[in-house]
Design an enzyme around this catalytic site. Sequence first.
Site, short mmCIF file in Angstrom:
data_model
loop_
_atom_site.label_atom_id
_atom_site.label_comp_id
_atom_site.label_asym_id
_atom_site.label_seq_id
_atom_site.Cartn_x
_atom_site.Cartn_y
_atom_site.Cartn_z
N ILE A 342 84.88 45.26 51.91
CA ILE A 342 86.68 44.38 52.02
C ILE A 342 87.11 44.16 52.74
CG2 ILE A 342 88.74 44.37 50.49
CD1 ILE A 342 86.80 44.02 47.55
N GLU A 368 75.03 68.25 39.89
CA GLU A 368 74.93 67.90 38.47
C GLU A 368 74.01 66.56 37.64
OE1 GLU A 368 78.31 69.16 36.25
OE2 GLU A 368 79.37 69.78 37.99
C1 LIG Z 1 78.76 69.08 47.42
C2 LIG Z 1 77.66 69.25 46.70
C3 LIG Z 1 78.31 70.03 45.95
C4 LIG Z 1 77.93 71.47 45.34
N1 LIG Z 1 77.77 71.71 44.37
C5 LIG Z 1 77.27 73.10 43.02
C6 LIG Z 1 77.39 74.01 42.63
O1 LIG Z 1 78.79 74.43 42.77
N2 LIG Z 1 77.34 74.74 42.24
C7 LIG Z 1 75.04 74.94 41.97
O2 LIG Z 1 74.58 75.01 41.67
N3 LIG Z 1 74.79 73.57 42.68
C8 LIG Z 1 75.65 72.78 43.60
N4 LIG Z 1 75.26 71.33 44.46
C9 LIG Z 1 74.04 71.30 44.36
C10 LIG Z 1 73.32 70.66 43.50
O3 LIG Z 1 73.31 71.18 41.63
C11 LIG Z 1 71.38 69.69 43.82
O4 LIG Z 1 72.23 69.41 45.28
C12 LIG Z 1 70.86 68.75 43.14
O5 LIG Z 1 70.80 69.26 41.65
C13 LIG Z 1 69.87 68.57 43.34
O6 LIG Z 1 69.39 69.40 44.30
P1 LIG Z 1 68.13 69.04 45.14
O7 LIG Z 1 69.39 69.07 46.60
O8 LIG Z 1 67.73 70.37 45.28
O9 LIG Z 1 67.50 67.61 45.42
P2 LIG Z 1 66.13 67.66 45.22
O10 LIG Z 1 66.13 68.87 43.73
O11 LIG Z 1 65.37 68.72 45.86
O12 LIG Z 1 65.74 66.19 44.21
C14 LIG Z 1 64.99 65.99 45.97
C15 LIG Z 1 64.90 64.04 45.39
O13 LIG Z 1 63.85 64.19 44.71
C16 LIG Z 1 64.72 64.12 43.09
N5 LIG Z 1 63.51 63.92 42.57
C17 LIG Z 1 63.52 65.46 42.38
N6 LIG Z 1 62.29 65.24 40.53
C18 LIG Z 1 62.50 64.82 40.08
C19 LIG Z 1 61.66 63.96 39.44
N7 LIG Z 1 61.24 64.76 38.70
N8 LIG Z 1 61.64 62.73 38.85
C20 LIG Z 1 62.16 61.84 40.13
N9 LIG Z 1 62.80 62.35 40.88
C21 LIG Z 1 62.94 63.84 41.23
C22 LIG Z 1 65.69 63.23 42.81
O14 LIG Z 1 66.56 62.78 42.73
C23 LIG Z 1 66.22 63.46 44.66
O15 LIG Z 1 66.39 62.20 44.89
C24 LIG Z 1 75.99 70.96 44.90
C25 LIG Z 1 75.16 69.54 46.19
C26 LIG Z 1 76.71 69.12 46.52
C27 LIG Z 1 76.09 68.23 47.54
#
Ligand SMILES: Cc1cc2nc3c(=O)[nH]c(=O)nc-3n(C[C@H](O)[C@H](O)[C@H](O)COP(=O)(O)OP(=O)(O)OC[C@H]3O[C@@H](n4cnc5c(N)ncnc54)[C@H](O)[C@@H]3O)c2cc1C
Length: 400
Positions: A342, A368
């Site tokens: 927009i 989360e």
């Molecule tokens: C800004 C920010 C703040 C954060 N703060 C915290 C915090 O305070 N404490 C903490 O502990 N963590 C924190 N996190 C981490 C966050 O919780 C994780 O990044 C999140 O759980 C996803 O894990 P990953 O990044 O390892 O992605 P992955 O688990 O590797 O996933 C990668 C992709 O694969 C997909 N995927 C994975 N498994 C499946 C499945 N079974 N079926 C379908 N799709 C799947 C996911 O949806 C995603 O699209 C934070 C992350 C960010 C970006």
Amino acid sequence: MMNFDLTDEQRLLEQSVREWAGKEVAPRIRELDREHRFDRTIFPQMAALGLLGISVPAEYGGAGMDYLCLGLASEELEYVDTSLRVVLSVHVGLNSLTLLAWGTEDQKQRYLVPQAQGTKIATYGLTEPAAGSDARGIQTVAIRNGDRYRLTGEKIWISLADVADNYLVFAWTDLDKKKQRDPSGMSAFIVERAFKGFSSATLTQKWGILAGNTGSFKMEEVEVPRENLVGREGEGFKIAMFALDQGRYTVAAGATGLIRACRDASVEYAKQRKTFGVEIGSHQLVKEMIAQMESDYQTSRLLWQRAGWLKNVGRRNTRETGLAKWYATVASERAAGDAVQIHGANGYSDEYPVGRFYRNCKGAVIYEGTREIHKIMQADYLLGYRSDRPPRCELPAVSN
Ligand SMILES: Cc1cc2nc3c(=O)[nH]c(=O)nc-3n(C[C@H](O)[C@H](O)[C@H](O)COP(=O)(O)OP(=O)(O)OC[C@H]3O[C@@H](n4cnc5c(N)ncnc54)[C@H](O)[C@@H]3O)c2cc1C
């Protein structure tokens, strides 16, 4: 009878958070975001408003407000900037409310009270370099030695990692179960920054929530006293999931605030900007985007408020909280994308706030529980592949 009115206390809280964030943070947020600077002076200010112990009972140093107040504060904070709401999510939602439900009286006195008063800042460390959604894949171990545990491992993508004092950390205490990926081998611990062998760092390559601190921490044979084990040995995974019920709630309410911020900025701009001789708000396709924002805002608000109500009355709400978090975060991404649209080219510049909303919203679609994990959870409830049993410890219900 159903009642959608806020109580006087809830309205007052909503108003005071709105005023504080609008007056103290909104005028500075663009600069903080540009400079990638987390402003620590917000902690004493949030503490003075009671926000750092908002739903913690007064007997533990908190403001004793109900869980709807926690949601309202989250919504108001994220209306101004996501970094503010993240403080509530990790400090209150993920950490303090978990200690309230699962902590011993000694842990509550030593950790919950100073956290609720805001003299200590807390966060939550589950994610590791090789394990996010797949929490059973964490590698951190806690080896018991008499009345102490020795923790070794690394956590990454942790909100407030480089500024917090206290950490709720998850680690394997049973190495056989670790090999079998049996989550009953995981335990939860309170780790202090001051413990020997602990170090933290800030992630500097992040492109969203730039006014917030996100980082990593390492534990090299950190000695943690047995009194800092939260719950029983082997309950760590359950505690991690319990904590997410509270964190996700604040994320849902926060994303709702972000949708409202996108809506308000879009309405204002649509009435100023003219194309083809008329305000762009009079074009039907622009109206469509604004109408969608309103629908998403109202739906998201109803969903998080239902989850908050369930918390208030003391009912299990993992399913409802997950739905609220999933819906609101995905809707906030839609709202932020359309808000930029927009604003046209102006939306592509940080002279306007919508570009910041667009960068900030994406984090919540990932943390989360990613969008995909939440979709799977909701389908599994419907298909009967998943159901919730009452946890051993629950949040105390509140009465209004
Ligand atoms: C800004 C920010 C703040 C954060 N703060 C915290 C915090 O305070 N404490 C903490 O502990 N963590 C924190 N996190 C981490 C966050 O919780 C994780 O990044 C999140 O759980 C996803 O894990 P990953 O990044 O390892 O992605 P992955 O688990 O590797 O996933 C990668 C992709 O694969 C997909 N995927 C994975 N498994 C499946 C499945 N079974 N079926 C379908 N799709 C799947 C996911 O949806 C995603 O699209 C934070 C992350 C960010 C970006």
